[in-house]
Motif scaffolding. Structure first.
Motif, PDB file in Angstrom:
ATOM      1  N   HIS A 259      11.409  39.338  47.735  1.00 21.78           N
ATOM      2  CA  HIS A 259      12.161  39.196  48.898  1.00 21.78           C
ATOM      3  C   HIS A 259      10.940  39.262  49.883  1.00 21.78           C
ATOM      4  N   SER A 260      11.025  38.228  50.642  1.00 20.31           N
ATOM      5  CA  SER A 260      10.360  37.990  51.810  1.00 20.31           C
ATOM      6  C   SER A 260      10.498  38.706  53.094  1.00 20.31           C
ATOM      7  N   PRO A 261       9.554  39.251  54.018  1.00 22.25           N
ATOM      8  CA  PRO A 261      10.108  39.775  55.264  1.00 22.25           C
ATOM      9  C   PRO A 261      10.706  38.788  56.343  1.00 22.25           C
ATOM     10  N   HIS A 262      11.587  39.117  57.062  1.00 20.13           N
ATOM     11  CA  HIS A 262      12.253  38.482  58.079  1.00 20.13           C
ATOM     12  C   HIS A 262      12.786  39.370  59.037  1.00 20.13           C
ATOM     13  N   ALA A 263      13.071  38.788  60.371  1.00 17.06           N
ATOM     14  CA  ALA A 263      13.377  39.384  61.303  1.00 17.06           C
ATOM     15  C   ALA A 263      14.970  40.188  61.013  1.00 17.06           C
ATOM     16  N   PRO A 264      15.268  41.308  61.668  1.00 19.97           N
ATOM     17  CA  PRO A 264      16.666  41.819  61.294  1.00 19.97           C
ATOM     18  C   PRO A 264      17.824  40.738  61.591  1.00 19.97           C
ATOM     19  N   THR A 265      18.944  40.622  60.885  1.00 22.20           N
ATOM     20  CA  THR A 265      20.088  40.022  61.285  1.00 22.20           C
ATOM     21  C   THR A 265      20.991  40.647  62.065  1.00 22.20           C
ATOM     22  N   MET A 266      21.605  39.979  62.778  1.00 22.20           N
ATOM     23  CA  MET A 266      22.658  40.553  63.557  1.00 22.20           C
ATOM     24  C   MET A 266      23.782  41.257  62.858  1.00 22.20           C
ATOM     25  N   ASP A 267      24.143  40.706  61.715  1.00 22.03           N
ATOM     26  CA  ASP A 267      24.941  41.396  60.761  1.00 22.03           C
ATOM     27  C   ASP A 267      24.518  42.825  60.393  1.00 22.03           C
ATOM     28  N   LYS A 268      23.206  42.952  60.043  1.00 23.16           N
ATOM     29  CA  LYS A 268      22.760  44.200  59.720  1.00 23.16           C
ATOM     30  C   LYS A 268      22.822  45.173  60.698  1.00 23.16           C
ATOM     31  N   GLY A 269      22.664  44.638  61.912  1.00 27.04           N
ATOM     32  CA  GLY A 269      22.440  45.693  63.147  1.00 27.04           C
ATOM     33  C   GLY A 269      24.083  45.952  63.569  1.00 27.04           C
ATOM     34  N   ILE A 270      25.011  45.280  63.199  1.00 24.55           N
ATOM     35  CA  ILE A 270      26.563  45.573  63.272  1.00 24.55           C
ATOM     36  C   ILE A 270      26.835  46.739  62.448  1.00 24.55           C
ATOM     37  N   TRP A 271      26.216  46.371  60.945  1.00 21.21           N
ATOM     38  CA  TRP A 271      26.446  47.469  59.889  1.00 21.21           C
ATOM     39  C   TRP A 271      25.977  48.779  60.319  1.00 21.21           C
ATOM     40  N   GLU A 272      24.670  48.782  60.842  1.00 21.04           N
ATOM     41  CA  GLU A 272      24.040  50.240  61.412  1.00 21.04           C
ATOM     42  C   GLU A 272      24.626  50.714  62.273  1.00 21.04           C
ATOM     43  N   TYR A 273      24.801  50.030  63.500  1.00 21.38           N
ATOM     44  CA  TYR A 273      25.127  50.663  64.867  1.00 21.38           C
ATOM     45  C   TYR A 273      26.448  50.444  65.333  1.00 21.38           C
ATOM     46  N   THR A 274      27.445  50.216  64.595  1.00 25.73           N
ATOM     47  CA  THR A 274      28.631  50.398  65.031  1.00 25.73           C
ATOM     48  C   THR A 274      29.682  50.884  63.917  1.00 25.73           C
ATOM     49  N   SER A 275      31.126  50.927  64.223  1.00 31.46           N
ATOM     50  CA  SER A 275      31.980  51.636  63.171  1.00 31.46           C
ATOM     51  C   SER A 275      32.415  50.652  62.252  1.00 31.46           C
ATOM     52  N   PHE A 276      31.779  49.500  62.178  1.00 32.39           N
ATOM     53  CA  PHE A 276      32.080  48.244  61.242  1.00 32.39           C
ATOM     54  C   PHE A 276      31.854  48.862  59.579  1.00 32.39           C
ATOM     55  N   LYS A 277      30.683  49.601  59.464  1.00 28.72           N
ATOM     56  CA  LYS A 277      30.270  50.270  58.215  1.00 28.72           C
ATOM     57  C   LYS A 277      31.433  50.915  57.718  1.00 28.72           C
ATOM     58  N   HIS A 278      32.060  51.907  58.461  1.00 29.77           N
ATOM     59  CA  HIS A 278      32.964  52.723  58.101  1.00 29.77           C
ATOM     60  C   HIS A 278      34.338  52.027  57.724  1.00 29.77           C
ATOM     61  N   CYS A 279      34.795  50.880  58.488  1.00 35.76           N
ATOM     62  CA  CYS A 279      35.870  50.011  58.370  1.00 35.76           C
ATOM     63  C   CYS A 279      35.809  49.345  57.215  1.00 35.76           C
ATOM     64  N   LEU A 280      34.481  48.941  56.754  1.00 37.45           N
ATOM     65  CA  LEU A 280      34.202  48.066  55.489  1.00 37.45           C
ATOM     66  C   LEU A 280      34.484  49.008  54.276  1.00 37.45           C
ATOM     67  N   GLU A 281      34.054  50.383  54.547  1.00 41.60           N
ATOM     68  CA  GLU A 281      34.240  51.007  53.468  1.00 41.60           C
ATOM     69  C   GLU A 281      35.700  51.531  52.901  1.00 41.60           C
ATOM     70  N   SER A 282      36.482  51.295  54.078  1.00 40.69           N
ATOM     71  CA  SER A 282      37.986  51.697  53.835  1.00 40.69           C
ATOM     72  C   SER A 282      38.581  50.215  52.969  1.00 40.69           C
ATOM     73  N   VAL A 283      37.918  48.934  53.514  1.00 38.29           N
ATOM     74  CA  VAL A 283      38.412  47.819  52.676  1.00 38.29           C
ATOM     75  C   VAL A 283      37.822  47.985  51.288  1.00 38.29           C
ATOM     76  N   TRP A 284      36.514  48.703  51.100  1.00 33.56           N
ATOM     77  CA  TRP A 284      35.892  48.497  49.973  1.00 33.56           C
ATOM     78  C   TRP A 284      36.869  49.700  48.978  1.00 33.56           C
ATOM     79  N   LYS A 285      37.207  50.624  49.530  1.00 36.21           N
ATOM     80  CA  LYS A 285      38.348  51.579  48.504  1.00 36.21           C
ATOM     81  C   LYS A 285      39.629  50.718  48.152  1.00 36.21           C
TER      82      LYS A 285
END
Length: 165
Positions: free
Chosen positions: A110-136
């Protein structure tokens, strides 16, 4: 999988060259400090010494890089952007009875690259918690579709997937 923090790296042509880069600390195991469980089943201790393919045990949140036939299940479309896309595919392949085999001469870096907007949304919003519900819900669907034991032990006969790390 492996990674480097160097933007300019002469990529190795074979495992011996990769091992040299690892000894020189120019390359390391992928996300060894941040996402150990996602790649731990690869069993790097075995990979470093292996000369022949070896089976590994699937685990929850396992997301190896794989080479598969074009007709196998793809990742679930509910998981787009960052989070659970590869994991959903690997988990469903496990539910279908596939086993995972590591090819010891195969690897990716894996080569280094600038952080993506998607990862920022994952880390700094409630998106991760919503996605965990979808995962279950996704896991419940797998159990309903493939049976209550689909994510425990492999079914017979095994199917094989090549895992390239």
């Amino acid at each position: 999988a492996f990674e480097t923090t160097r933007y300019k790296l002469s990529f190795p042509n074979d495992k011996a060259q990769l091992l040299k880069l690892i000894r020189l600390k120019m390359v390391s195991q992928f996300c060894v400090g941040c996402a150990h469980k996602t790649h731990a089943p690869t069993n790097y201790r075995t990979w470093f010494k292996a000369k022949y393919p070896y089976k590994i045990q699937w685990a929850f949140h396992f997301e190896p890089y794989v080479v598969v036939r074009s007709d196998v299940v793809r990742y679930d479309q509910r998981f787009v952007g960052y989070g659970y896309n590869k994991v959903s595919q690997i988990t469903e392949l496990k539910a279908q009875g596939y086993e995972f085999v590591v090819i010891p001469q195969g690897f990716i870096i894996h080569s280094p690259h600038a952080p993506t907007m998607d990862k920022g949304i994952w880390e700094y919003t409630s998106f991760k918690h919503c996605l965990e519900s979808v995962w279950k819900g996704f896991l419940s669907e797998l159990v309903h579709k493939y049976g209550v034991n689909c994510l425990k032990e492999n079914k017979d006969p095994p199917k094989f997937i090549t895992v390239r790390i």
